[in-house]
Design a protein around this motif. Sequence first.
Motif, PDB file in Angstrom:
ATOM      1  N   GLY A  55       0.875  -1.187  -0.061  1.00  0.00           N
ATOM      2  CA  GLY A  55       0.047  -0.119  -0.038  1.00  0.00           C
ATOM      3  C   GLY A  55       0.817   1.305   0.002  1.00  0.00           C
ATOM      4  N   THR A  56       0.232   2.266   0.346  1.00  0.00           N
ATOM      5  CA  THR A  56       0.761   3.572   0.174  1.00  0.00           C
ATOM      6  C   THR A  56       1.596   3.913   1.442  1.00  0.00           C
ATOM      7  N   VAL A  57       2.445   4.928   1.590  1.00  0.00           N
ATOM      8  CA  VAL A  57       3.267   5.222   2.450  1.00  0.00           C
ATOM      9  C   VAL A  57       2.058   5.593   3.689  1.00  0.00           C
ATOM     10  N   ALA A  58       1.293   6.643   3.176  1.00  0.00           N
ATOM     11  CA  ALA A  58       0.094   7.050   4.299  1.00  0.00           C
ATOM     12  C   ALA A  58      -0.888   5.811   4.695  1.00  0.00           C
ATOM     13  N   ASP A  59      -1.103   5.137   3.919  1.00  0.00           N
ATOM     14  CA  ASP A  59      -1.876   4.020   4.557  1.00  0.00           C
ATOM     15  C   ASP A  59      -1.110   3.386   5.571  1.00  0.00           C
ATOM     16  N   ASN A  60       0.032   3.152   5.220  1.00  0.00           N
ATOM     17  CA  ASN A  60       0.980   2.263   6.461  1.00  0.00           C
ATOM     18  C   ASN A  60       1.125   3.016   7.616  1.00  0.00           C
ATOM     19  N   VAL A  61       1.403   4.550   7.802  1.00  0.00           N
ATOM     20  CA  VAL A  61       1.559   5.190   8.633  1.00  0.00           C
ATOM     21  C   VAL A  61       0.214   5.305   9.536  1.00  0.00           C
ATOM     22  N   GLY A  62      -0.749   5.460   8.679  1.00  0.00           N
ATOM     23  CA  GLY A  62      -2.131   5.709   9.345  1.00  0.00           C
ATOM     24  C   GLY A  62      -3.224   4.210   9.583  1.00  0.00           C
ATOM     25  N   TYR A  63      -2.262   3.448   9.371  1.00  0.00           N
ATOM     26  CA  TYR A  63      -2.969   1.885   9.432  1.00  0.00           C
ATOM     27  C   TYR A  63      -3.804   1.507  10.764  1.00  0.00           C
ATOM     28  N   ALA A  64      -3.606   1.940  11.919  1.00  0.00           N
ATOM     29  CA  ALA A  64      -4.241   1.733  13.043  1.00  0.00           C
ATOM     30  C   ALA A  64      -4.779   3.174  13.384  1.00  0.00           C
ATOM     31  N   ALA A  65      -4.958   4.016  12.765  1.00  0.00           N
ATOM     32  CA  ALA A  65      -5.511   5.368  13.222  1.00  0.00           C
ATOM     33  C   ALA A  65      -6.394   5.784  12.348  1.00  0.00           C
ATOM     34  N   ALA A  66      -7.553   5.281  12.607  1.00  0.00           N
ATOM     35  CA  ALA A  66      -8.876   5.683  11.646  1.00  0.00           C
ATOM     36  C   ALA A  66      -9.217   7.137  11.690  1.00  0.00           C
ATOM     37  N   GLY A  67      -9.443   7.790  10.640  1.00  0.00           N
ATOM     38  CA  GLY A  67      -9.846   9.146  10.874  1.00  0.00           C
ATOM     39  C   GLY A  67      -8.729  10.317  10.963  1.00  0.00           C
ATOM     40  N   LYS A  68      -7.444   9.717  10.984  1.00  0.00           N
ATOM     41  CA  LYS A  68      -6.339  10.711  10.837  1.00  0.00           C
ATOM     42  C   LYS A  68      -5.964  11.183   9.392  1.00  0.00           C
ATOM     43  N   SER A  69      -5.774  12.481   9.330  1.00  0.00           N
ATOM     44  CA  SER A  69      -5.784  13.373   8.077  1.00  0.00           C
ATOM     45  C   SER A  69      -4.318  13.060   7.591  1.00  0.00           C
ATOM     46  N   ARG A 110      -1.199   7.808  16.194  1.00  0.00           N
ATOM     47  CA  ARG A 110      -2.095   7.540  17.150  1.00  0.00           C
ATOM     48  C   ARG A 110      -2.610   8.301  18.250  1.00  0.00           C
ATOM     49  N   ASP A 111      -1.425   9.212  18.641  1.00  0.00           N
ATOM     50  CA  ASP A 111      -1.273  10.324  19.650  1.00  0.00           C
ATOM     51  C   ASP A 111      -2.140   9.581  21.029  1.00  0.00           C
ATOM     52  N   THR A 112      -1.473   8.501  21.533  1.00  0.00           N
ATOM     53  CA  THR A 112      -1.780   7.825  22.852  1.00  0.00           C
ATOM     54  C   THR A 112      -1.179   8.470  23.890  1.00  0.00           C
ATOM     55  N   PRO A 113      -1.723   8.454  25.101  1.00  0.00           N
ATOM     56  CA  PRO A 113      -0.751   9.112  26.342  1.00  0.00           C
ATOM     57  C   PRO A 113       0.252   7.924  26.766  1.00  0.00           C
ATOM     58  N   ILE A 114       0.295   6.910  26.225  1.00  0.00           N
ATOM     59  CA  ILE A 114       1.517   5.802  26.649  1.00  0.00           C
ATOM     60  C   ILE A 114       1.854   5.500  25.341  1.00  0.00           C
ATOM     61  N   LEU A 115       3.311   5.512  24.993  1.00  0.00           N
ATOM     62  CA  LEU A 115       4.001   4.701  23.977  1.00  0.00           C
ATOM     63  C   LEU A 115       5.058   4.056  24.296  1.00  0.00           C
ATOM     64  N   ILE A 116       5.070   2.836  23.691  1.00  0.00           N
ATOM     65  CA  ILE A 116       6.083   1.795  23.796  1.00  0.00           C
ATOM     66  C   ILE A 116       7.035   1.613  22.479  1.00  0.00           C
ATOM     67  N   LEU A 117       8.328   1.627  22.588  1.00  0.00           N
ATOM     68  CA  LEU A 117       9.245   1.854  21.493  1.00  0.00           C
ATOM     69  C   LEU A 117      10.125   0.524  21.843  1.00  0.00           C
ATOM     70  N   ASP A 118       9.849  -0.277  21.146  1.00  0.00           N
ATOM     71  CA  ASP A 118      10.813  -1.610  21.228  1.00  0.00           C
ATOM     72  C   ASP A 118      12.117  -1.567  20.376  1.00  0.00           C
ATOM     73  N   GLU A 119      12.899  -1.399  20.843  1.00  0.00           N
ATOM     74  CA  GLU A 119      14.542  -1.126  19.912  1.00  0.00           C
ATOM     75  C   GLU A 119      14.375  -0.350  18.946  1.00  0.00           C
ATOM     76  N   PRO A 120      13.739   0.970  19.293  1.00  0.00           N
ATOM     77  CA  PRO A 120      13.507   2.115  18.294  1.00  0.00           C
ATOM     78  C   PRO A 120      14.558   2.301  17.371  1.00  0.00           C
ATOM     79  N   THR A 121      15.934   2.165  17.898  1.00  0.00           N
ATOM     80  CA  THR A 121      17.148   2.994  16.987  1.00  0.00           C
ATOM     81  C   THR A 121      17.981   1.760  16.513  1.00  0.00           C
ATOM     82  N   ALA A 122      17.516   0.488  16.732  1.00  0.00           N
ATOM     83  CA  ALA A 122      18.646  -0.500  16.244  1.00  0.00           C
ATOM     84  C   ALA A 122      19.131  -0.331  14.705  1.00  0.00           C
TER      85      ALA A 122
END
Length: 650
Positions: A495-509, A560-572
């Motif tokens: 799919g597109t880049v935008a579709d992948n980034v907004g995959y779990a965030a319905a309604g995001k512009s 998704r703009d959630t109050p809690i964020l988990i990053l698993d090995e974000p800079t590996a």
Amino acid sequence: MIVGDLLEALAKSEAEPPRLDARKFLRLSGKTWPFIRPVIKHVITLLIAGAVSGVFLAVLGLVALDLFNNKVLVGERLQPVQAVLLGLDESYVTSGAEDEPPVGADERRTVRDRLIVWFGIGGLVILGSIAFLAYYGTWVRHRINQGLRVAMIERAEHLSLKYHSHARVGDAVFRVYQDSAMIVNLVEEAIVGPLVMLYALVVALVMVSLFSPQIGIVCVVVAAPMVWLTVKWTPRIRRRALANRRANSDLTSRLQETFSAIRVVKANRAEGRILSRFNDDSHRALNAAFHLRLEMVLLSALVMTLGGGMVIATEFVLAQWTIEGRDTYLGAAVAAFIGFAIWNLGAFTAAREQIGEAAGTGYGMVRVWCMIQDLFIGLDRAFFLLDLEPEVADPPRPAQFPTPIRQVAWRDVHFAYEDNEVLRGVDLVAEAGTVTAIVGATGSGKSTLMSMLLRLYDPDRGAVEFDGVDARRLRVDDVRANTAIALQKNVLFAGTVADNVGYAAAGKSLADVRAAAHVACADEFIEAMDKGYRAELGERGGKLSTGQRQRLSIARAIVRDTPILILDEPTASLDARTEQRLLERIGEWGRERIVFLITHRLSTIRNADRIAFLEDGRIAEYGTHDELMARPGGRYRAFVEAEAASSEAA
């Protein structure tokens, strides 16, 4: 090899066949009701249409046989109803006299021509009806199958990761795609089919008995050894059916595992080994399918032998009666419609066809019985997935998720995968506006600890709390709606880049997607692509580098703009400069949020506000980087020094 397989198929296995008694049949059939209920009106319509068409075709066949064999070929005069149907006058109608002369050649040709016209009209009507009912039946059956598949996927999605961690993906795929199709066959093979066949068998036996009750009794008597043989053979069919489905499930799992690990296979030149394993699984599945069908063929052959012997014997008797011109049991009862008062050519042909119909229907019912054994074993496997109760479920009366969230805490958390205890009393508190790094050796339970924050698992003992509220008192959807995670395995979709980034965030512009990509330091390489955010990524994001995929995964969590964020090995997979920029932007973005970093990378760890060092299932040390490094002989300090030495050696 073939002879050995045949002998092995014929030998009775010592293992007990799968238990599939009448109670289990009824229980499995009852479970299908929620999926059949939405289309029950259509199922009933199909049954009624089949019953009506069966009677119509049976009567029409008798009339057509009499007209062709006795009226056209022999020259007998018509019954009154036949003359009306063909539009002929009274000169064609029989008077009932025994010495009545046959009609002439011209009259017979007229009857033939009228009969051909009726055959043409009837053939078109019958073909049209068959085509419509076939299409209608297919639509009904697949509506039912669709409902079951969706329910299975929904249940699989709600099962905890504890189940998915040891279940083979290929087995679940086979259950959803193949075993679920058995509900379609249940309607056709186990409900509609047997009812239609039983109805056709009763009609055929009644027709035969009206010609001769003795012949009808013979048909019933011959059915007894057929039933006995089928009952004795059934356990063999069940064993083979279960082995066949297990072998094909293993083959599906092998395919899934092979294509999922194709890069590892190629990198290690393991194509030959993988091909050999697939070949073994494929042969095992082929042999299992062959053995199942062999058992069915052997039973069918024995049943057909009994039925064929009955047909030959009864035809001999009927031929003798026809030569003698003996009265039929019908006698004058149907003389007004068809000329079967005595055993003539038409009566012989009609009775023979009804006997053949009875024998063929009996054989068909045996075949359907064999199919039902495989059907219910497949259905049992499909409902196994539906019967599994999710270990992580909503409480009967869920509490309101606290807003705004100020604190996340683990209180004496214990957790084990089967017999492997991973967490042994974890106590940890994280406050809003902080970045907490979870550090520890491989297998220390870092990812498991964070998975509990999403209620992917629930603790065996202890609690995970949001502002003092036990997570088990909250709705699963509420917990996950307020917690985002960027996984170490960067899963992207075609799919597109935008579709992948907004995959779990319905309604995001698109503006929201751009802002998230900026925080994740992905905006630069996205805008450098030909179509930017509309660029197609290809299967699993194969067009991107590992670092680019990692940043898109982080952007997907951030949008998704959630109050809690988990990053698993974000800079590996990031270079030092990109890593520094990413951590700065996440720090700025997360000022009012709770952020967790799961990492081994020292440069990432140093940027955290608090560090929790996990060892032996417990938080061994907790504090800032400087505080923990200042402890002589500290566990975190030893870990950092070992990592630094390893990096220098590399």
